[in-house]
Design a protein around this motif. Structure first.
Motif, PDB file in Angstrom:
ATOM      1  N   UNK A   1       0.755  -1.338  -0.049  1.00  0.00           N
ATOM      2  CA  UNK A   1       0.099   0.032   0.093  1.00  0.00           C
ATOM      3  C   UNK A   1       0.832   1.391  -0.076  1.00  0.00           C
ATOM      4  N   UNK A   2       2.210   1.015   0.354  1.00  0.00           N
ATOM      5  CA  UNK A   2       3.061   2.373   0.387  1.00  0.00           C
ATOM      6  C   UNK A   2       4.038   2.424  -0.820  1.00  0.00           C
ATOM      7  N   UNK A   3       3.712   1.334  -1.654  1.00  0.00           N
ATOM      8  CA  UNK A   3       3.996   1.603  -3.123  1.00  0.00           C
ATOM      9  C   UNK A   3       5.136   0.581  -3.531  1.00  0.00           C
ATOM     10  N   UNK A   4       5.762  -0.377  -2.314  1.00  0.00           N
ATOM     11  CA  UNK A   4       6.920  -1.404  -2.632  1.00  0.00           C
ATOM     12  C   UNK A   4       6.519  -2.703  -2.190  1.00  0.00           C
ATOM     13  N   UNK A   5       7.321  -3.482  -2.917  1.00  0.00           N
ATOM     14  CA  UNK A   5       7.241  -4.997  -2.605  1.00  0.00           C
ATOM     15  C   UNK A   5       8.625  -5.482  -1.746  1.00  0.00           C
ATOM     16  N   UNK A   6       8.239  -5.457  -0.334  1.00  0.00           N
ATOM     17  CA  UNK A   6       9.178  -5.698   0.355  1.00  0.00           C
ATOM     18  C   UNK A   6       9.717  -7.206   0.329  1.00  0.00           C
ATOM     19  N   UNK A   7      11.026  -7.454  -0.243  1.00  0.00           N
ATOM     20  CA  UNK A   7      11.698  -8.679  -0.470  1.00  0.00           C
ATOM     21  C   UNK A   7      11.838  -9.366   0.609  1.00  0.00           C
ATOM     22  N   UNK A   8      12.296  -8.749   1.729  1.00  0.00           N
ATOM     23  CA  UNK A   8      12.686  -9.391   3.232  1.00  0.00           C
ATOM     24  C   UNK A   8      11.172 -10.097   3.567  1.00  0.00           C
ATOM     25  N   UNK A   9      10.194  -9.301   3.376  1.00  0.00           N
ATOM     26  CA  UNK A   9       8.931  -9.972   4.010  1.00  0.00           C
ATOM     27  C   UNK A   9       8.565 -11.138   3.199  1.00  0.00           C
ATOM     28  N   UNK A  10       8.805 -11.082   1.800  1.00  0.00           N
ATOM     29  CA  UNK A  10       8.376 -12.095   0.968  1.00  0.00           C
ATOM     30  C   UNK A  10       9.510 -13.310   1.048  1.00  0.00           C
ATOM     31  N   UNK A  11      10.587 -13.002   1.533  1.00  0.00           N
ATOM     32  CA  UNK A  11      11.432 -14.091   1.708  1.00  0.00           C
ATOM     33  C   UNK A  11      11.171 -14.998   2.954  1.00  0.00           C
ATOM     34  N   UNK A  12      10.699 -14.249   4.204  1.00  0.00           N
ATOM     35  CA  UNK A  12      10.368 -14.963   5.223  1.00  0.00           C
ATOM     36  C   UNK A  12       9.106 -16.012   4.962  1.00  0.00           C
ATOM     37  N   UNK A  13       8.163 -15.224   4.023  1.00  0.00           N
ATOM     38  CA  UNK A  13       6.945 -16.161   3.672  1.00  0.00           C
ATOM     39  C   UNK A  13       7.534 -17.477   2.931  1.00  0.00           C
ATOM     40  N   UNK A  14       8.594 -17.589   2.183  1.00  0.00           N
ATOM     41  CA  UNK A  14       9.176 -18.678   1.273  1.00  0.00           C
ATOM     42  C   UNK A  14       9.771 -19.280   2.208  1.00  0.00           C
TER      43      UNK A  14
ATOM     44  N   UNK B   1       7.323 -27.389  -5.195  1.00  0.00           N
ATOM     45  CA  UNK B   1       7.333 -26.602  -6.307  1.00  0.00           C
ATOM     46  C   UNK B   1       6.755 -25.259  -5.745  1.00  0.00           C
ATOM     47  N   UNK B   2       5.792 -25.342  -4.644  1.00  0.00           N
ATOM     48  CA  UNK B   2       5.217 -24.048  -4.276  1.00  0.00           C
ATOM     49  C   UNK B   2       6.333 -23.361  -3.814  1.00  0.00           C
ATOM     50  N   UNK B   3       7.296 -24.063  -2.737  1.00  0.00           N
ATOM     51  CA  UNK B   3       8.432 -23.139  -2.151  1.00  0.00           C
ATOM     52  C   UNK B   3       9.258 -22.769  -3.352  1.00  0.00           C
ATOM     53  N   UNK B   4       9.475 -23.349  -4.311  1.00  0.00           N
ATOM     54  CA  UNK B   4      10.071 -22.960  -5.535  1.00  0.00           C
ATOM     55  C   UNK B   4       9.852 -21.651  -6.050  1.00  0.00           C
ATOM     56  N   UNK B   5       8.446 -21.607  -6.246  1.00  0.00           N
ATOM     57  CA  UNK B   5       7.683 -20.411  -6.964  1.00  0.00           C
ATOM     58  C   UNK B   5       8.018 -19.429  -6.056  1.00  0.00           C
ATOM     59  N   UNK B   6       7.498 -19.358  -4.746  1.00  0.00           N
ATOM     60  CA  UNK B   6       7.553 -18.496  -3.489  1.00  0.00           C
ATOM     61  C   UNK B   6       8.809 -17.839  -3.340  1.00  0.00           C
ATOM     62  N   UNK B   7      10.110 -18.878  -3.286  1.00  0.00           N
ATOM     63  CA  UNK B   7      11.331 -18.390  -3.538  1.00  0.00           C
ATOM     64  C   UNK B   7      11.769 -17.341  -4.979  1.00  0.00           C
ATOM     65  N   UNK B   8      11.110 -17.964  -5.922  1.00  0.00           N
ATOM     66  CA  UNK B   8      11.378 -17.139  -7.240  1.00  0.00           C
ATOM     67  C   UNK B   8      10.874 -15.443  -7.264  1.00  0.00           C
ATOM     68  N   UNK B   9       9.700 -15.604  -6.522  1.00  0.00           N
ATOM     69  CA  UNK B   9       9.105 -14.272  -6.502  1.00  0.00           C
ATOM     70  C   UNK B   9       9.924 -13.250  -5.649  1.00  0.00           C
ATOM     71  N   UNK B  10      10.304 -13.608  -4.458  1.00  0.00           N
ATOM     72  CA  UNK B  10      11.269 -12.550  -3.636  1.00  0.00           C
ATOM     73  C   UNK B  10      12.645 -12.432  -4.276  1.00  0.00           C
ATOM     74  N   UNK B  11      13.066 -13.472  -5.005  1.00  0.00           N
ATOM     75  CA  UNK B  11      14.415 -13.470  -6.018  1.00  0.00           C
ATOM     76  C   UNK B  11      14.161 -12.492  -7.156  1.00  0.00           C
ATOM     77  N   UNK B  12      12.932 -12.816  -7.685  1.00  0.00           N
ATOM     78  CA  UNK B  12      12.951 -11.879  -8.953  1.00  0.00           C
ATOM     79  C   UNK B  12      12.792 -10.339  -8.438  1.00  0.00           C
ATOM     80  N   UNK B  13      12.112  -9.754  -7.046  1.00  0.00           N
ATOM     81  CA  UNK B  13      11.887  -8.788  -6.805  1.00  0.00           C
ATOM     82  C   UNK B  13      13.221  -8.100  -6.410  1.00  0.00           C
ATOM     83  N   UNK B  14      13.933  -8.772  -5.884  1.00  0.00           N
ATOM     84  CA  UNK B  14      15.530  -8.494  -5.294  1.00  0.00           C
ATOM     85  C   UNK B  14      16.588  -8.419  -6.450  1.00  0.00           C
ATOM     86  N   UNK B  15      16.194  -9.021  -7.507  1.00  0.00           N
ATOM     87  CA  UNK B  15      17.069  -8.954  -8.699  1.00  0.00           C
ATOM     88  C   UNK B  15      16.628  -8.749 -10.153  1.00  0.00           C
ATOM     89  N   UNK B  16      15.518  -8.104 -10.048  1.00  0.00           N
ATOM     90  CA  UNK B  16      14.775  -7.768 -11.382  1.00  0.00           C
ATOM     91  C   UNK B  16      14.627  -8.860 -12.197  1.00  0.00           C
TER      92      UNK B  16
END
Length: 269
Positions: free
Chosen positions: A92-105, A193-208
């Protein structure tokens, strides 16, 4: 806007160049295209800001509360729920927090490991259970207790052949082994597979990087989970309101995940 004759630039459109007086045709003006600094975040952020994601957070909270009310302690689910809310607040503040996404993964990976360990324990217990019935004799303490229980129902242990007891033990042990193997196989095929996808989400945000891991396969697995959840809902109608509502929330969460995957991730592939 830029004059093609002298190169004079202005933030406003003009028909004649203020520097050289040359007429500037509108087709000569080409606005610069905006280039995203993080294309992965451009996919993830709208998904996190979606009202469906908010509803998912609310339902996850309700599921945790219902589990606590039923004397359960879903620690990993509680932690996932907390970081889902933090992730939504950041979106809601306008950014995707890769650290929080990493914890979910990481929490998803922890569930993957826990289910693997429990499945292996079940398999080992099934083998030990069958072996226990092979080792017991009519004079053992176990058989004595079993004999007393049978006498309460007007039966005698002497009428039951030892081979039948051994076969029964391995049959029950085999059922436990079967459940453990099925849980292990599905966990490896699905949760990994679900974990790999969740990991790729935060890795994608972190490394574009927009190369998300198998979103279509993950969507298909969630459809399978939704079908199983629907069957569980039907089977829990007579189990009490807490169990029924919790299962309905789980089904709704699964459906929302499928919709979000279809809406934001599958269209990129």
């Amino acid at each position: 806007m830029k004059c093609n004759n002298c190169g004079f630039e202005s933030e406003q459109e003009f028909e004649y160049c203020a520097n050289c007086g040359t007429k500037v045709e509108k087709q000569d003006y080409f606005p610069a295209e905006s280039v995203s600094l993080n294309p992965a975040a451009d996919i993830v952020l709208p998904a996190l800001k979606d009202k469906l994601f908010l509803a998912l957070c609310i339902l996850m909270t309700a599921t945790c509360v219902l589990s606590l009310a039923a004397s359960g302690m879903p620690l990993l689910n509680i932690l996932i729920t907390v970081f889902l809310w933090l992730t939504y607040a950041d979106a809601q503040k306008g950014f995707a927090n890769e650290k929080h996404l990493q914890f979910i993964s990481g929490a998803v990976y922890a569930q993957y490991v826990i289910v693997n360990v429990v499945s292996i324990i079940l398999i080992v217990c099934g083998v030990l259970f069958g072996a226990l019935f092979d080792m017991v004799t009519g004079e053992s303490e176990f058989m004595t207790e079993l004999s007393l229980q049978l006498e309460n129902y007007g039966m005698s242990l002497e009428t039951i052949p030892q081979v039948f007891i051994n076969v029964l033990g391995w049959f029950l042990g085999g059922l436990v082994i079967f459940v453990g193997v099925i849980a292990l196989v599905f966990n490896i095929l699905m949760m990994k597979r679900i974990h790999r996808f969740a990991k790729s989400v935060y890795m994608g945000v972190m490394y574009q990087n927009t190369d998300f891991e198998s979103p279509r396969t993950v969507r298909n697995w969630f459809i399978f989970i939704a079908v199983c959840s629907g069957i569980t809902v039907l089977g829990s109608i007579a189990a009490g309101p807490l169990v029924l509502i919790s299962n309905v929330c789980t089904l709704a969460i699964t459906i929302m995940v499928i919709i979000l995957l279809d809406k934001y991730f599958l269209k990129q592939n």
